[in-house]
Design a protein around this motif. Structure first.
Motif, PDB file in Angstrom:
ATOM      1  N   LYS A  89      -0.099  17.231   1.599  1.00  8.93           N
ATOM      2  CA  LYS A  89      -0.054  18.476   2.159  1.00  8.93           C
ATOM      3  C   LYS A  89       1.194  18.774   1.527  1.00  8.93           C
ATOM      4  CE  LYS A  89       1.205  20.873   6.772  1.00  8.93           C
ATOM      5  NZ  LYS A  89       2.660  20.558   6.311  1.00  8.93           N
ATOM      6  N   LEU A 113      -5.273  19.777   6.267  1.00 11.47           N
ATOM      7  CA  LEU A 113      -5.282  19.626   7.326  1.00 11.47           C
ATOM      8  C   LEU A 113      -6.324  19.357   8.387  1.00 11.47           C
ATOM      9  CD1 LEU A 113      -3.735  23.533   7.341  1.00 11.47           C
ATOM     10  CD2 LEU A 113      -1.971  20.891   7.058  1.00 11.47           C
ATOM     11  N   PHE A 116      -5.777  15.781  10.219  1.00 17.07           N
ATOM     12  CA  PHE A 116      -4.663  16.115  11.028  1.00 17.07           C
ATOM     13  C   PHE A 116      -5.911  16.599  12.134  1.00 17.07           C
ATOM     14  CE2 PHE A 116      -2.040  16.889   7.936  1.00 17.07           C
ATOM     15  CZ  PHE A 116      -1.247  15.791   7.357  1.00 17.07           C
ATOM     16  N   GLU A 117      -6.745  16.941  12.415  1.00 15.05           N
ATOM     17  CA  GLU A 117      -8.108  17.410  13.165  1.00 15.05           C
ATOM     18  C   GLU A 117      -7.523  18.480  13.977  1.00 15.05           C
ATOM     19  OE1 GLU A 117      -8.751  13.768  15.720  1.00 15.05           O
ATOM     20  OE2 GLU A 117      -9.354  12.356  14.170  1.00 15.05           O
ATOM     21  N   GLN A 118      -6.970  19.532  12.620  1.00 11.87           N
ATOM     22  CA  GLN A 118      -6.540  20.572  13.423  1.00 11.87           C
ATOM     23  C   GLN A 118      -7.192  22.168  12.328  1.00 11.87           C
ATOM     24  OE1 GLN A 118      -2.679  20.097  12.499  1.00 11.87           O
ATOM     25  NE2 GLN A 118      -1.969  20.037  14.407  1.00 11.87           N
ATOM     26  N   LYS A 120      -8.036  24.916  13.620  1.00 13.72           N
ATOM     27  CA  LYS A 120      -7.293  26.137  13.557  1.00 13.72           C
ATOM     28  C   LYS A 120      -6.005  26.117  12.691  1.00 13.72           C
ATOM     29  CE  LYS A 120      -5.792  29.299  17.724  1.00 13.72           C
ATOM     30  NZ  LYS A 120      -4.946  28.460  18.946  1.00 13.72           N
ATOM     31  N   LEU A 121      -5.244  25.486  12.144  1.00 11.80           N
ATOM     32  CA  LEU A 121      -4.390  25.133  11.051  1.00 11.80           C
ATOM     33  C   LEU A 121      -5.417  25.735   9.885  1.00 11.80           C
ATOM     34  CD1 LEU A 121      -2.207  22.468  12.014  1.00 11.80           C
ATOM     35  CD2 LEU A 121      -1.437  24.877  12.366  1.00 11.80           C
ATOM     36  N   SER A 122      -6.486  24.805   9.567  1.00 15.78           N
ATOM     37  CA  SER A 122      -7.654  24.510   8.205  1.00 15.78           C
ATOM     38  C   SER A 122      -8.083  25.846   7.846  1.00 15.78           C
ATOM     39  CB  SER A 122      -8.762  23.623   8.110  1.00 15.78           C
ATOM     40  OG  SER A 122      -8.281  22.640   8.469  1.00 15.78           O
ATOM     41  N   CYS A 146     -15.116  25.687  10.619  1.00 13.27           N
ATOM     42  CA  CYS A 146     -14.529  25.246  11.746  1.00 13.27           C
ATOM     43  C   CYS A 146     -14.055  26.375  12.818  1.00 13.27           C
ATOM     44  CB  CYS A 146     -13.080  25.748  10.439  1.00 13.27           C
ATOM     45  SG  CYS A 146     -12.407  24.525   9.426  1.00 13.27           S
ATOM     46  N   LEU A 150     -13.512  25.911  16.564  1.00 12.14           N
ATOM     47  CA  LEU A 150     -13.430  26.892  17.506  1.00 12.14           C
ATOM     48  C   LEU A 150     -14.453  27.486  18.500  1.00 12.14           C
ATOM     49  CD1 LEU A 150     -11.135  28.568  14.816  1.00 12.14           C
ATOM     50  CD2 LEU A 150     -10.366  26.680  16.594  1.00 12.14           C
TER      51      LEU A 150
END
Length: 218
Positions: A89, A113, A116-118, A120-122, A146, A150
């Motif tokens: 990163k 990203l 990091f299991e996120q 929303k950031l990806s 993604c 969401l």
């Protein structure tokens, strides 16, 4: 006549790694201050799985020219392959700061990203990758994943539809389309896409399981 760098890049694209290494090696010999040649040499080493050696060449490129973003991108890829997500990163972000802004870097930062299991950031990175390279089915697939993660199912469905249009052999996209249509209570479309996933990949266990559930419901 092509210079050694151009020749090396051509060989690399053709998968002729030994010839590419020879060309870049010659370039380094003749122009030892040319940072690009070190990056290119590192890219070949990275492609053949010599990750530790590749890292040294990317670092050497930065010693020659600390503004060379592609060296950070190369390092980011190495760290990604080594599953060192934080380091990957950092390097991808440095590459961006130093002017690398093609679809690949947005895709790779998005993939990093995700570790990091996120999602929303990806999301914005995959979105940008797709904007820059609309034909990139894998970037679009990850963007769709993604969106689905969401809860934006309709938006995800539209992306998965475009993925299978671009790549008719993308079993995972068909599977996710099937699931998305099932969520939207369109059983016919759901089964149609799950069947396509199984046509492409007969042992797609998730698709087989989802089809079984939908079939048993009726």
């Amino acid at each position: 006549m092509k210079d050694n760098n151009a020749l090396g890049i051509q060989y690399l694209q053709e998968g002729k790694y030994e010839e590419a290494l020879a060309a870049f090696s010659k370039e380094i010999e003749e122009n030892p201050e040319n940072a690009v040649a070190y990056v290119n040499f590192g890219n070949v080493l990275s492609a053949v799985g010599e990750l530790e050696k590749a890292m040294k060449f990317f670092e050497r490129a930065l010693e020659k020219d600390d503004a060379i973003g592609t060296a950070h991108y190369g390092l980011g890829n190495v760290y990604y392959q080594l599953e060192k997500w934080n380091e990957a990163k950092d390097q991808f972000e440095l590459a961006m700061k130093k002017g690398v802004n093609d679809s690949d870097i947005f895709f790779m930062l998005g993939m990093t990203l995700l570790q990091f299991e996120q999602p929303k950031l990806s999301l914005p990175y995959f979105q940008r990758a797709v904007e820059l390279k609309p034909e990139d089915a894998e970037a679009r697939f990850q963007y769709g994943m993604c969106l689905a993660g969401l809860g934006l199912i309709k938006e995800a469905t539209a992306e998965f539809e475009m993925v299978v249009e671009e790549d008719s052999m993308h079993a995972d996209a068909y599977y996710n389309l099937g699931v998305a249509y099932a969520y939207q209570e369109n059983r016919e479309k759901a089964l149609e896409n799950l069947d396509k996933a199984l046509d492409v990949q007969a042992d797609h266990m998730l698709a087989a399981h989802a089809k079984k559930i939908l079939t048993e419901e009726n």
